[in-house]
Design a protein around this motif. Structure first.
Motif, short mmCIF file in Angstrom:
data_model
loop_
_atom_site.label_atom_id
_atom_site.label_comp_id
_atom_site.label_asym_id
_atom_site.label_seq_id
_atom_site.Cartn_x
_atom_site.Cartn_y
_atom_site.Cartn_z
N GLY A 210 28.69 1.04 -9.32
CA GLY A 210 28.45 1.47 -8.78
C GLY A 210 26.92 1.59 -9.57
N PRO B 105 36.42 0.04 -2.00
CA PRO B 105 36.39 -1.70 -2.23
C PRO B 105 35.72 -2.64 -1.61
CG PRO B 105 37.39 0.36 -3.85
CD PRO B 105 36.96 0.47 -2.62
N LEU C 19 32.18 -2.29 -5.94
CA LEU C 19 32.40 -1.78 -4.46
C LEU C 19 32.65 -3.42 -3.94
CD1 LEU C 19 30.03 1.06 -4.31
CD2 LEU C 19 32.40 1.53 -4.39
N TYR D 38 36.71 5.50 -1.92
CA TYR D 38 35.39 4.63 -1.69
C TYR D 38 36.10 3.41 -1.05
CZ TYR D 38 33.51 7.04 -5.90
OH TYR D 38 33.05 7.69 -6.87
N SER E 75 43.02 2.79 3.08
CA SER E 75 42.41 3.71 2.20
C SER E 75 43.90 4.64 1.59
CB SER E 75 41.93 5.23 2.88
OG SER E 75 41.23 4.38 3.86
N SER F 75 37.73 1.79 -7.58
CA SER F 75 37.25 2.57 -8.04
C SER F 75 37.27 3.36 -9.75
CB SER F 75 37.84 4.12 -7.46
OG SER F 75 39.63 4.53 -7.93
N SER G 142 31.60 2.88 -13.50
CA SER G 142 31.62 3.06 -12.27
C SER G 142 32.19 2.02 -11.23
CB SER G 142 30.46 2.76 -12.33
OG SER G 142 29.47 1.63 -12.05
N PRO G 143 33.00 2.86 -10.16
CA PRO G 143 33.59 1.97 -8.86
C PRO G 143 32.98 0.82 -8.90
CG PRO G 143 32.80 3.91 -8.31
CD PRO G 143 32.61 4.01 -9.57
N THR H 117 26.17 -2.41 -2.72
CA THR H 117 26.55 -2.40 -1.37
C THR H 117 28.02 -3.75 -0.95
OG1 THR H 117 25.46 -2.02 -0.25
CG2 THR H 117 25.94 -0.23 -1.32
#
Length: 458
Positions: free
Chosen positions: A450, A391, A433, A389, A360, A407, A430-431, A173
């Motif tokens: 991710g 990021p 982040l 998501y 977004s 993403s 996977s994204p 995260t």
């Protein structure tokens, strides 16, 4: 409870429990049996029935099975009806206890983290070097200078993967390099764990910090790197000692913190953006909340210090931007335009004049962080996909390259001045982040995806 046969009253409702002595019970028993002589007959109950039959003949009666009315032979109908009171005693059936369902924590269940306790474990190969120094000591046996002024080092975008750090079981995260030197790397994950890594030498996992029970949203070092704060979906914010792993303090309001930032000028104070639209200011020495900023209309997503940390800018799910004087709970600037989307991550420009926000609507927008706080319409960085998501966005230490996760598993790099995309690196499926630039190196970037992978690029 008693019912008189003559009056035709029937017992209804529930039988209250009563306590009587043995002699009283025997006396009442004899009265119902018609004395204890040879004429007395024992009263029988109807059968309890079959528990599998619900209604009709042979249906289950259990403790509600009736008694047959038996009277003494000598008594006439009238005498029996008027004088004799029948006491109905209900027997308790033994009911098998219902087995408890296995305890499973749903996504919205919260258990108390006080019961968990915070633990930290050193897992590196060597805790102290030959001089008794821990990993906090900045190494000086490298071909790069990690202390003193950074100088005019120019940054370049990375091209290849040089190392993968693997420990976390779920999505990364947030990642943070150790302030100034960057010789350590702190990572937070959705598996509720925090880990610190060696960036040079063996590039090994040094220490793990456990104590949160849900995904860790955000982490932030104090300016010296001696402590860091973590925020988690278990609704707690915890202050840790980087070296020993001890949890120094914990804070909670019962709401989820989304973002935490330690004030670089006042290291014993931090701000937390909460799910209940508030920004809270805490003093880590006393553990008390000292200020509350309550103007947003949605969960707070970003907090960015500016103007030599005298002010800060916040964004929220209410699609607005607000600027505040530190310590004063009234916004000095409020921006909410119809075309604005919620801005989910932020990064200050090294010059101190701008802040870049991950919007977004699949673009990175830039606002000035001086008096006007206006959007810089010339700067918009597009070509990546955010798609639900959040990021991270990061600007290189020389301020010339903007980078972001994607993403679709890419890391994207743009030129700050021209807003043209340099290139995209495919990091995985996977994204991506988390993205951060090394504070001292020319082209080193760390990304977290991710699947729990930390990838180091050069």
């Amino acid at each position: 409870m008693s019912a008189s046969r003559g009056s035709g009253r029937l017992p209804t409702g529930f039988a209250a429990e009563t306590f009587i002595s043995d002699s009283t019970f025997r006396q009442a028993h004899r009265a119902v049996d018609g004395g204890s002589g040879t004429n007395s007959k024992k009263r029988k109950r109807e059968s309890k029935g079959d528990s599998s039959i619900v209604s009709g003949a042979g249906a289950y009666k259990g403790p509600w099975a009736k008694y047959e009315q038996v009277r003494p032979d000598a008594a006439s109908d009238e005498e029996y009806g008027e004088d004799v009171e029948v006491e109905i005693v209900y027997e308790e059936d033994e009911i098998a206890p219902i087995p408890e369902a296995p305890k499973k924590l749903a996504g919205t269940d919260y258990r108390d983290t006080d019961a968990e306790g915070e633990t930290s474990e050193f897992v590196g190969s060597q805790e102290f070097d030959y001089q008794g120094r821990t990993y906090m000591h900045v190494p000086n046996d490298l071909d790069i200078k990690l202390t003193g002024e950074r100088g005019d080092i120019k940054n370049y975008h990375p091209k290849k993967l040089i190392h993968t750090f693997k420990y976390h079981q779920k999505a990364i995260t947030q990642v943070r390099f150790f302030p100034n030197s960057g010789h350590l790397l702190l990572s937070a994950s959705a598996d509720s764990k925090i880990a610190i890594w060696d960036v040079y030498h063996q590039r090994e996992l040094l220490r793990t910090y456990s104590g949160h029970t849900k995904s860790v949203n955000d982490i932030d070092f104090n300016p010296g790197g001696t402590q860091f704060i973590s925020a988690s979906y278990d609704r707690y914010m915890k202050l840790w000692d980087t070296e020993t792993g001890k949890c120094l303090n914990k804070f909670t309001t019962g709401k989820t913190p989304h973002v935490v930032r330690i004030n670089p000028s006042i290291p014993h104070e931090f701000l937390a953006g909460m799910s209940d639209k508030k920004i809270l200011q805490y003093d880590t020495r006393s553990g008390e909340m000292v200020q509350e900023y309550d103007h947003h209309l949605g969960p707070v997503n970003t907090i960015t210090f500016c103007d030599e940390n005298r002010r800060f800018v916040t964004t929220s799910d209410d699609k607005s931007l607000r600027a505040w004087e530190y310590g004063i709970p009234v916004p000095i600037k409020f921006i909410a335009e119809p075309y604005m989307f919620s801005m989910v991550r932020s990064s200050p420009h090294p010059s101190g004049k701008y802040i870049a926000f991950q919007s977004s609507d699949n673009q990175i927008v830039v606002y000035s962080s001086t008096d006007r706080f206006r959007q810089n319409r010339k700067k918009s960085y597009r070509g990546h996909n955010v798609a639900g998501y959040a990021p991270d966005v990061a600007i290189s230490p020389d301020g010339q390259i903007v980078s972001s996760g994607d993403s679709g598993g890419y890391v994207c790099f743009w030129d700050w001045k021209t807003c043209k995309m340099w290139h995209k690196i495919k990091a995985g499926d996977s994204p991506v982040l988390a993205v951060q630039w090394h504070p001292r190196e020319t082209s080193k970037v760390i990304t977290g995806d991710g699947e729990g992978r930390l990838q180091y690029w050069d």
